[in-house]
Design a protein around this motif. Structure first.
Motif, PDB file in Angstrom:
ATOM      1  N   LYS A  88       0.940  -1.132  -0.025  1.00 29.19           N
ATOM      2  CA  LYS A  88      -0.040   0.014   0.219  1.00 29.19           C
ATOM      3  C   LYS A  88       1.029   1.172  -0.012  1.00 29.19           C
ATOM      4  CE  LYS A  88      -4.148  -1.926   2.144  1.00 29.19           C
ATOM      5  NZ  LYS A  88      -4.757  -2.093   3.374  1.00 29.19           N
ATOM      6  N   VAL A  89       2.127   1.287   0.737  1.00 31.79           N
ATOM      7  CA  VAL A  89       3.017   2.342   0.850  1.00 31.79           C
ATOM      8  C   VAL A  89       4.204   2.086   0.147  1.00 31.79           C
ATOM      9  CG1 VAL A  89       4.204   3.572   2.547  1.00 31.79           C
ATOM     10  CG2 VAL A  89       2.016   2.988   3.112  1.00 31.79           C
ATOM     11  N   LEU A  90       4.710   2.980  -0.614  1.00 31.26           N
ATOM     12  CA  LEU A  90       5.881   2.963  -1.196  1.00 31.26           C
ATOM     13  C   LEU A  90       6.768   3.812  -0.642  1.00 31.26           C
ATOM     14  CD1 LEU A  90       6.897   1.212  -3.578  1.00 31.26           C
ATOM     15  CD2 LEU A  90       6.593   3.269  -5.017  1.00 31.26           C
ATOM     16  N   ALA A  91       7.934   3.141   0.171  1.00 32.49           N
ATOM     17  CA  ALA A  91       8.894   4.048   0.967  1.00 32.49           C
ATOM     18  C   ALA A  91      10.102   4.001  -0.018  1.00 32.49           C
ATOM     19  CB  ALA A  91       9.026   3.368   2.410  1.00 32.49           C
ATOM     20  N   LEU A  92      10.646   5.216  -0.285  1.00 33.95           N
ATOM     21  CA  LEU A  92      11.983   5.194  -1.105  1.00 33.95           C
ATOM     22  C   LEU A  92      13.019   6.012  -0.371  1.00 33.95           C
ATOM     23  CD1 LEU A  92       9.262   6.364  -3.244  1.00 33.95           C
ATOM     24  CD2 LEU A  92      11.070   4.950  -4.585  1.00 33.95           C
ATOM     25  N   ASP A  93      14.019   5.364  -0.110  1.00 35.37           N
ATOM     26  CA  ASP A  93      15.272   5.920   0.430  1.00 35.37           C
ATOM     27  C   ASP A  93      16.093   6.870  -0.547  1.00 35.37           C
ATOM     28  OD1 ASP A  93      16.760   7.025   2.488  1.00 35.37           O
ATOM     29  OD2 ASP A  93      17.770   4.993   2.970  1.00 35.37           O
ATOM     30  N   GLU A  94      16.277   7.960  -0.439  1.00 37.30           N
ATOM     31  CA  GLU A  94      17.156   8.834  -1.380  1.00 37.30           C
ATOM     32  C   GLU A  94      16.823   8.339  -2.891  1.00 37.30           C
ATOM     33  OE1 GLU A  94      18.961  11.297  -0.307  1.00 37.30           O
ATOM     34  OE2 GLU A  94      19.124  11.113   1.693  1.00 37.30           O
ATOM     35  N   PRO A  95      15.827   8.154  -3.514  1.00 41.43           N
ATOM     36  CA  PRO A  95      15.600   7.664  -4.595  1.00 41.43           C
ATOM     37  C   PRO A  95      16.274   8.359  -5.754  1.00 41.43           C
ATOM     38  CG  PRO A  95      13.504   8.697  -4.269  1.00 41.43           C
ATOM     39  CD  PRO A  95      14.547   8.827  -2.935  1.00 41.43           C
ATOM     40  N   PHE A  96      16.706   9.486  -5.720  1.00 40.05           N
ATOM     41  CA  PHE A  96      17.341  10.129  -6.914  1.00 40.05           C
ATOM     42  C   PHE A  96      18.935  10.301  -6.866  1.00 40.05           C
ATOM     43  CE2 PHE A  96      13.334  12.305  -6.475  1.00 40.05           C
ATOM     44  CZ  PHE A  96      12.583  11.973  -7.477  1.00 40.05           C
ATOM     45  N   SER A  97      19.329   9.433  -5.636  1.00 41.64           N
ATOM     46  CA  SER A  97      20.863   9.876  -5.369  1.00 41.64           C
ATOM     47  C   SER A  97      21.528   9.036  -6.686  1.00 41.64           C
ATOM     48  CB  SER A  97      21.179   9.021  -4.229  1.00 41.64           C
ATOM     49  OG  SER A  97      21.056   7.914  -4.115  1.00 41.64           O
ATOM     50  N   SER A  98      22.836   9.309  -6.931  1.00 38.35           N
ATOM     51  CA  SER A  98      23.563   9.234  -8.131  1.00 38.35           C
ATOM     52  C   SER A  98      22.753   8.953  -9.277  1.00 38.35           C
ATOM     53  CB  SER A  98      24.235   7.957  -7.776  1.00 38.35           C
ATOM     54  OG  SER A  98      23.608   7.005  -7.669  1.00 38.35           O
ATOM     55  N   LEU A  99      21.746   9.437  -9.524  1.00 43.28           N
ATOM     56  CA  LEU A  99      21.152   9.516 -11.005  1.00 43.28           C
ATOM     57  C   LEU A  99      21.483  10.550 -11.842  1.00 43.28           C
ATOM     58  CD1 LEU A  99      17.322   7.959 -10.314  1.00 43.28           C
ATOM     59  CD2 LEU A  99      19.828   6.925 -11.195  1.00 43.28           C
ATOM     60  N   ASP A 100      21.352  10.699 -13.209  1.00 44.53           N
ATOM     61  CA  ASP A 100      21.545  11.717 -14.218  1.00 44.53           C
ATOM     62  C   ASP A 100      20.278  12.360 -14.206  1.00 44.53           C
ATOM     63  OD1 ASP A 100      20.463  10.019 -15.406  1.00 44.53           O
ATOM     64  OD2 ASP A 100      22.193   9.795 -17.028  1.00 44.53           O
ATOM     65  N   TYR A 101      20.163  13.456 -15.129  1.00 46.92           N
ATOM     66  CA  TYR A 101      19.075  14.227 -15.376  1.00 46.92           C
ATOM     67  C   TYR A 101      17.813  13.115 -15.871  1.00 46.92           C
ATOM     68  CZ  TYR A 101      16.046  17.841 -17.086  1.00 46.92           C
ATOM     69  OH  TYR A 101      15.046  18.836 -17.248  1.00 46.92           O
ATOM     70  N   PRO A 102      18.177  12.501 -16.953  1.00 48.80           N
ATOM     71  CA  PRO A 102      17.070  11.651 -17.699  1.00 48.80           C
ATOM     72  C   PRO A 102      16.781  10.583 -16.678  1.00 48.80           C
ATOM     73  CG  PRO A 102      19.179  11.711 -19.189  1.00 48.80           C
ATOM     74  CD  PRO A 102      19.478  12.500 -17.914  1.00 48.80           C
ATOM     75  N   GLY A 103      17.675   9.963 -15.808  1.00 47.44           N
ATOM     76  CA  GLY A 103      17.341   8.887 -14.857  1.00 47.44           C
ATOM     77  C   GLY A 103      16.386   9.562 -13.900  1.00 47.44           C
ATOM     78  N   THR A 104      16.749  10.760 -13.482  1.00 47.97           N
ATOM     79  CA  THR A 104      15.927  11.186 -12.649  1.00 47.97           C
ATOM     80  C   THR A 104      14.423  11.571 -13.040  1.00 47.97           C
ATOM     81  OG1 THR A 104      18.042  12.588 -11.618  1.00 47.97           O
ATOM     82  CG2 THR A 104      15.465  13.461 -10.823  1.00 47.97           C
ATOM     83  N   LYS A 105      14.489  11.854 -13.996  1.00 49.22           N
ATOM     84  CA  LYS A 105      13.133  12.199 -14.674  1.00 49.22           C
ATOM     85  C   LYS A 105      12.266  11.053 -14.843  1.00 49.22           C
ATOM     86  CE  LYS A 105      14.072  14.919 -18.546  1.00 49.22           C
ATOM     87  NZ  LYS A 105      13.691  15.966 -19.479  1.00 49.22           N
TER      88      LYS A 105
END
Ligand SMILES: Nc1ncnc2c1ncn2[C@@H]1O[C@H](COP(=O)(O)OP(=O)(O)O)[C@@H](O)[C@H]1O
Ligand SMILES: [Mg+2]
Lengths: 249, 262
Positions: free
Chosen positions: A156-173
């Protein structure tokens, strides 16, 4: 309805240091909560409690009506935890095998597992990579695979720990887009980040932590002006007096 | 088609010859239990066989290798140290086996018997290495795990679930270890560790961060698995064996028997 109810939660590590200090936090089903704070403020420690990986030294954590200490398996299924480092949470030899890992541990039957794997890979746009070896994926794809792996357990809940760390711009998007569409489809999202720029425009509620305590808690426009004091950089747009803008535009 | 992405690491892990390659060849589809029994039978027969038998088994191994298209050269390159080691064993055998000498003038202490025996040993070891390589490259670790679980099940007092899980975790961990080594080496090379000639110094500075990193990685991996409800029980994998699988196994077993008895 509250899907997460944390009361008076304190966690002391085996070495005696205090990880979390009297935390009270309730999270409504379907909301989007951003937990922020400087390094070492206890964000990861808090997330691990939602998933029954750590247990309270004092206080209680109730997930979807059941305490984590009484029924950790229930918590693990109700809260899908996506870790900071995707390399160490991928266990399958191929992308689809990795997604099947969780459902297999729930002892679901084979047809159901295959159906879930297929659905989740479709949602996260990983279907063309289904038989790839996970170690050869790009950063953004690995992160999406990590999300797929927990999504297949229908949390039911999605818990994400620092989901954008070490991602480039396209990866982040890519990852941001998926998180937002999962939120739209009814998942509760709890996310930690020390750098809030990428998510500032989307969070409905911001919780700021400092030294294991909740220092601030409220809607973004109330919390953002005070962030500086707690070691978090406020979004750029705010400094220039402009409205927050999504990274997806 | 896809650019090589991710850490330098992934690339390193990709070079390990002893790892599964996804594909859809006959060997990949061969039922894992029959495949495992076939390969064990072939390996045992290789140990027993004489020149003629080895020739037959070589044909089988070459056929099997042809399923791993395009990787043959890589495989021999990766096995170069093993082959070198085998060659060394061959030389020792050649010199140490008593019999009629090959060269009288100039005198070299090599005997005909030695060359024959050393050659057979070289050949046998190489065949067994190649057999296990073919097995590992064409079988998913999860299938290996399931097969082991079923083989261990009838044996009392063996916790087959745990044993099988342990074996697959070990296989799963190898690429992580190699990645870690490569990363540490690169980081140290960029700080000129190569100027240090003392091997003990270099080993110390490789192993300490390596083990610290590995324990951390192992901890994270265990935590991630636990958070996805990893435990003793899980949905068993479906293994399907058709007539064709049993037919192949029977062929292999009969072949092996004939080679041993001949
Ligand atoms: N197993 C542990 N034993 C002792 N201290 C720990 C342990 N895990 C984390 N800590 C400490 O708890 C504090 C909070 O860590 P963490 O929750 O990872 O912070 P954050 O995710 O906000 O950066 C840190 O000071 C860290 O050093
Ligand atoms: Mg953290």
């Amino acid at each position: 309805m509250n899907v997460i109810e944390i009361q008076n939660l304190t966690h002391r590590f085996p070495d005696g240091s205090l990880g979390l200090d009297h935390i009270d936090l309730t999270i409504r089903a379907g909301s989007f909560v951003l937990i922020t704070g400087e390094n070492g403020s206890g964000k990861t420690t808090l997330l691990k409690h939602l998933n029954g990986l750590l247990f309270p030294t004092a206080g209680s954590v109730i997930i979807d009506g059941k305490g984590i200490s009484e029924d950790p398996l229930h918590a693990r299924q109700a809260v899908g935890l996506v870790f900071q480092n995707p390399d160490t949470q991928i266990v399958g030899e191929t992308v689809s095998e990795d997604v099947a890992f969780g459902p297999e541990n729930l002892c679901l039957d084979r047809n159901e597992i295959e159906k879930r794997t297929h659905d989740v890979l479709t949602i996260l746009k990983l279907l063309p990579l289904a038989s790839q070896r996970p170690h050869l994926l790009s950063g953004g794809e690995k992160r999406r695979l990590a999300i797929a792996g927990v999504l297949a357990m229908k949390p039911k809940v999605l818990a994400l720990d620092e989901p954008f760390s070490s991602l480039d711009y396209p990866g982040t998007k890519q990852v941001l887009k998926q998180i937002l569409s999962l939120h739209e489809s009814g998942h509760t999202i709890v996310m930690t980040s020390h750098d809030i720029e990428k998510i500032a425009a989307h969070a409905e509620r911001v919780v700021v932590m400092k030294k294991g305590k909740v220092a601030l808690d409220g809607p973004p426009d109330q919390v953002f002006p005070d962030l500086e004091r707690f070691g978090v950089r406020p979004p750029c747009a705010l400094r220039w007096g402009k409205p927050l803008e999504s990274w997806l535009i | 088609m896809r650019p090589p992405l991710g850490k330098a690491a992934g690339v390193m892990a990709d070079l390990i010859p002893f790892s599964y390659r996804n594909n859809h060849t006959l060997l990949h589809r061969y039922d894992v239990r029959c495949k495992m029994l076939s390969f064990i039978a072939l390996s045992l027969t290789t140990l027993k066989a004489e020149a003629f038998g080895l020739l037959l088994i070589s044909c089988i191994v070459i056929t099997a290798l042809s399923f791993l298209k395009g990787r043959i050269l890589v495989i021999f390159y990766e096995l170069r140290f093993f082959i070198f080691f085998l060659f060394f064993v061959f030389i020792i055998r050649t010199f140490s086996t008593p019999g009629s000498p090959v060269f009288q003038n100039p005198w070299i202490p090599a005997t005909r018997e030695g060359i024959y025996q050393g050659g057979c040993l070289f050949w046998k070891m190489l065949l067994i290495a190649l057999l296990s390589l073919v097995f590992i490259s064409t079988t998913k670790p999860s299938q290996t795990k399931e097969a082991l679980k079923r083989f261990f099940r009838p044996i009392p007092f063996v916790p087959e679930e745990r044993l099988a899980a342990m074996i697959t975790l070990m296989i799963r961990f190898i690429p992580l270890i190699l990645d870690e080594i490569q990363e540490i080496k690169d980081a140290q090379r960029s700080r000129c560790i190569e100027n240090r000639k003392n091997p003990f110094y270099r080993i110390k500075h490789l192993t300490i961060p390596l083990f610290r990193g590995l324990f951390e990685t192992a901890g994270e991996l265990a935590e991630a698995m636990e958070s996805r409800c990893f435990g003793e029980g899980s949905t068993p994998m479906m293994l399907s064996s058709g007539t064709i699988d049993w037919f192949c196994l029977a062929m292999v077993l009969v072949g092996c028997l004939l080679i041993i008895l001949s």
